[in-house]
Design a protein around this motif. Structure first.
Motif, PDB file in Angstrom:
ATOM      1  N   SER A  62      10.895 -20.059  17.377  1.00 46.78           N
ATOM      2  CA  SER A  62       9.713 -19.980  16.518  1.00 46.78           C
ATOM      3  C   SER A  62       8.679 -19.020  17.078  1.00 46.78           C
ATOM      4  CB  SER A  62       9.103 -21.377  16.363  1.00 46.78           C
ATOM      5  OG  SER A  62       7.904 -21.322  15.633  1.00 46.78           O
ATOM      6  N   THR A  63       8.463 -19.074  18.396  1.00 44.88           N
ATOM      7  CA  THR A  63       7.483 -18.199  19.033  1.00 44.88           C
ATOM      8  C   THR A  63       7.914 -16.750  18.983  1.00 44.88           C
ATOM      9  OG1 THR A  63       6.856 -20.006  20.508  1.00 44.88           O
ATOM     10  CG2 THR A  63       6.181 -17.778  21.146  1.00 44.88           C
ATOM     11  N   MET A  64       9.218 -16.492  19.220  1.00 45.79           N
ATOM     12  CA  MET A  64       9.724 -15.118  19.156  1.00 45.79           C
ATOM     13  C   MET A  64       9.569 -14.553  17.749  1.00 45.79           C
ATOM     14  SD  MET A  64      13.143 -15.474  21.519  1.00 45.79           S
ATOM     15  CE  MET A  64      13.751 -13.867  21.017  1.00 45.79           C
ATOM     16  N   GLN A  65       9.848 -15.370  16.724  1.00 51.93           N
ATOM     17  CA  GLN A  65       9.685 -14.911  15.351  1.00 51.93           C
ATOM     18  C   GLN A  65       8.224 -14.603  15.056  1.00 51.93           C
ATOM     19  OE1 GLN A  65      12.028 -14.210  12.926  1.00 51.93           O
ATOM     20  NE2 GLN A  65      10.215 -13.361  11.922  1.00 51.93           N
ATOM     21  N   ASP A 105       5.996 -13.580  17.251  1.00 46.41           N
ATOM     22  CA  ASP A 105       5.662 -12.322  17.912  1.00 46.41           C
ATOM     23  C   ASP A 105       6.149 -11.132  17.097  1.00 46.41           C
ATOM     24  OD1 ASP A 105       4.483 -13.715  19.967  1.00 46.41           O
ATOM     25  OD2 ASP A 105       6.275 -13.699  21.238  1.00 46.41           O
ATOM     26  N   ILE A 106       7.325 -11.258  16.496  1.00 47.36           N
ATOM     27  CA  ILE A 106       7.861 -10.182  15.649  1.00 47.36           C
ATOM     28  C   ILE A 106       6.985  -9.982  14.430  1.00 47.36           C
ATOM     29  CG2 ILE A 106       9.807  -9.497  14.194  1.00 47.36           C
ATOM     30  CD1 ILE A 106      11.646 -10.952  16.175  1.00 47.36           C
ATOM     31  N   ASP A 107       6.606 -11.091  13.781  1.00 50.13           N
ATOM     32  CA  ASP A 107       5.724 -11.010  12.616  1.00 50.13           C
ATOM     33  C   ASP A 107       4.401 -10.362  12.973  1.00 50.13           C
ATOM     34  OD1 ASP A 107       7.574 -12.221  10.959  1.00 50.13           O
ATOM     35  OD2 ASP A 107       6.773 -14.233  11.255  1.00 50.13           O
ATOM     36  N   SER A 108       3.857 -10.731  14.143  1.00 45.18           N
ATOM     37  CA  SER A 108       2.580 -10.178  14.570  1.00 45.18           C
ATOM     38  C   SER A 108       2.671  -8.670  14.765  1.00 45.18           C
ATOM     39  CB  SER A 108       2.139 -10.846  15.876  1.00 45.18           C
ATOM     40  OG  SER A 108       0.933 -10.288  16.345  1.00 45.18           O
ATOM     41  N   LYS A 109       3.727  -8.221  15.428  1.00 47.16           N
ATOM     42  CA  LYS A 109       3.898  -6.784  15.668  1.00 47.16           C
ATOM     43  C   LYS A 109       4.055  -6.024  14.359  1.00 47.16           C
ATOM     44  CE  LYS A 109       6.285  -5.609  19.201  1.00 47.16           C
ATOM     45  NZ  LYS A 109       7.386  -5.364  20.172  1.00 47.16           N
ATOM     46  N   GLU A 110       4.836  -6.568  13.440  1.00 50.31           N
ATOM     47  CA  GLU A 110       5.045  -5.904  12.150  1.00 50.31           C
ATOM     48  C   GLU A 110       3.748  -5.811  11.360  1.00 50.31           C
ATOM     49  OE1 GLU A 110       8.034  -8.117  10.175  1.00 50.31           O
ATOM     50  OE2 GLU A 110       9.708  -7.185  11.260  1.00 50.31           O
ATOM     51  N   CYS A 111       2.962  -6.889  11.365  1.00 54.39           N
ATOM     52  CA  CYS A 111       1.721  -6.903  10.601  1.00 54.39           C
ATOM     53  C   CYS A 111       0.712  -5.903  11.145  1.00 54.39           C
ATOM     54  CB  CYS A 111       1.118  -8.308  10.599  1.00 54.39           C
ATOM     55  SG  CYS A 111       1.981  -9.467   9.515  1.00 54.39           S
ATOM     56  N   ASP A 165      11.093 -13.878   7.398  1.00 52.10           N
ATOM     57  CA  ASP A 165      11.511 -12.552   7.820  1.00 52.10           C
ATOM     58  C   ASP A 165      10.884 -11.467   6.948  1.00 52.10           C
ATOM     59  OD1 ASP A 165      13.038 -13.830   9.673  1.00 52.10           O
ATOM     60  OD2 ASP A 165      14.884 -13.746   8.496  1.00 52.10           O
ATOM     61  N   GLY A 166       9.903 -10.760   7.507  1.00 49.28           N
ATOM     62  CA  GLY A 166       9.305  -9.624   6.829  1.00 49.28           C
ATOM     63  C   GLY A 166       8.407  -9.945   5.659  1.00 49.28           C
ATOM     64  N   ALA A 167       8.343 -11.210   5.248  1.00 51.41           N
ATOM     65  CA  ALA A 167       7.571 -11.554   4.054  1.00 51.41           C
ATOM     66  C   ALA A 167       6.076 -11.394   4.298  1.00 51.41           C
ATOM     67  CB  ALA A 167       7.885 -12.976   3.619  1.00 51.41           C
ATOM     68  N   ILE A 168       5.618 -11.719   5.504  1.00 52.00           N
ATOM     69  CA  ILE A 168       4.186 -11.657   5.784  1.00 52.00           C
ATOM     70  C   ILE A 168       3.706 -10.214   5.778  1.00 52.00           C
ATOM     71  CG2 ILE A 168       2.373 -12.279   7.401  1.00 52.00           C
ATOM     72  CD1 ILE A 168       4.140 -14.495   8.439  1.00 52.00           C
ATOM     73  N   THR A 216      -1.027 -13.994  14.774  1.00 51.30           N
ATOM     74  CA  THR A 216      -1.478 -13.473  16.065  1.00 51.30           C
ATOM     75  C   THR A 216      -1.670 -14.565  17.092  1.00 51.30           C
ATOM     76  OG1 THR A 216      -2.560 -11.614  14.983  1.00 51.30           O
ATOM     77  CG2 THR A 216      -3.244 -12.097  17.235  1.00 51.30           C
ATOM     78  N   ASN A 217      -2.126 -15.745  16.678  1.00 50.84           N
ATOM     79  CA  ASN A 217      -2.465 -16.808  17.628  1.00 50.84           C
ATOM     80  C   ASN A 217      -1.237 -17.638  17.981  1.00 50.84           C
ATOM     81  OD1 ASN A 217      -5.156 -16.028  17.510  1.00 50.84           O
ATOM     82  ND2 ASN A 217      -5.572 -17.356  15.759  1.00 50.84           N
ATOM     83  N   HIS A 218      -0.597 -17.287  19.097  1.00 49.93           N
ATOM     84  CA  HIS A 218       0.598 -18.023  19.532  1.00 49.93           C
ATOM     85  C   HIS A 218       0.406 -18.691  20.892  1.00 49.93           C
ATOM     86  CE1 HIS A 218       2.755 -16.393  16.190  1.00 49.93           C
ATOM     87  NE2 HIS A 218       2.564 -15.154  16.587  1.00 49.93           N
ATOM     88  N   GLU A 219      -0.842 -18.763  21.368  1.00 46.83           N
ATOM     89  CA  GLU A 219      -1.074 -19.383  22.670  1.00 46.83           C
ATOM     90  C   GLU A 219      -0.649 -20.844  22.655  1.00 46.83           C
ATOM     91  OE1 GLU A 219      -5.076 -18.857  23.799  1.00 46.83           O
ATOM     92  OE2 GLU A 219      -4.991 -16.666  23.866  1.00 46.83           O
ATOM     93  N   SER A 220      -0.904 -21.531  21.540  1.00 43.59           N
ATOM     94  CA  SER A 220      -0.530 -22.947  21.466  1.00 43.59           C
ATOM     95  C   SER A 220       0.984 -23.112  21.485  1.00 43.59           C
ATOM     96  CB  SER A 220      -1.106 -23.570  20.193  1.00 43.59           C
ATOM     97  OG  SER A 220      -0.615 -22.904  19.046  1.00 43.59           O
TER      98      SER A 220
END
Length: 238
Positions: free
Chosen positions: A69-72, A74-80, A5-8, A46-50
């Motif tokens: 896991s996928t939703m988390q 997507d959240i990390d990607s948007k924040e980054c 959560d938010g660490a990345i 960013t790569n969540h297709e798999s």
């Protein structure tokens, strides 16, 4: 897989701050490592297709866990990406400067990072910046202006030049994938520039003789002229 959560985004912000504090000059060779770390973090989130394919292929008991896991992710990607684009032109200017006049490794790392920015910038801000800043024009002009007659040599300096040239062509291909990028490239007469690339008519007729055992180490780092020509002509055709 990285996910907390938010660490990345916090780590990414620290890397960018460090990059900006380093300035120019001798620090460029260290900044290439930070560019690589930054690119790794961005591609990791960013790569969540798999992940989405895994959800479709998993049994019902595993679907809920995979969705979380996928939703988390997507959240990390948007924040980054919010962190990256909040730095705006300050970060872009430094990356573009290193891409144009940095040492070999720094130029390659900056070019890879810039391609990552463009791939994930739906608004076209990055493409607009390099277009209006004259960077895209310089890239297009260099496609036909490079001294590619020396590309068929097998020394390491020439090999570096080939990798830079090929990476630059790949970046132009990435820019051309969007409508905005294609419009900018056409306004810079990219098609005419590409067809005038000097190496197109220099297709080697045969491979050079194999290196002797004393040069076997050099052989492991270089490729013959035909392979080199193919690596350059494919992005030109694209």
């Amino acid at each position: 897989k990285i996910s907390t959560d938010g660490a990345i985004s916090f780590l990414l912000q620290g890397i960018i701050d460090w990059i900006l504090r380093m300035g120019t000059g001798r620090c460029q060779k260290y900044r290439s490592d930070l560019y690589t770390a930054m690119h790794f973090l961005l591609t990791s989130v960013t790569n969540h297709e798999s992940d989405h394919r895994d959800i479709e292929q998993s049994n019902q008991s595993d679907v809920s866990l995979l969705k979380v896991s996928t939703m988390q992710g997507d959240i990390d990607s948007k924040e980054c990406w919010c962190v990256v684009f909040n730095y705006g032109e300050v970060l872009l200017d430094l990356v573009c400067r290193d891409m144009c006049d940095g040492p070999f490794v720094c130029r390659m790392a900056a070019m890879t990072l810039l391609e990552c920015f463009i791939s994930n910038d739906a608004s076209g801000t990055v493409v607009n910046y390099i277009f209006h800043g004259g960077i895209l024009k310089c890239m297009v002009e260099s496609v036909s202006g490079e001294n590619v007659q020396c590309f068929w040599k097998t020394d390491m300096d020439t090999t570096r030049a080939v990798y830079l040239y090929r990476s630059q062509l790949a970046l132009l291909c990435r820019i051309a994938e969007s409508r905005r990028g294609a419009t900018h490239l056409l306004s810079l007469d990219v098609m005419n520039r590409v067809t005038r690339a000097k190496f197109i008519d220099l297709r080697p007729n045969e491979n050079p003789p194999a290196l002797d055992s004393a040069n076997s180490m050099q052989l492991s780092f270089t490729i013959d002229s035909t392979q080199r020509y193919n690596q350059l002509i494919i992005p030109i055709l694209q």
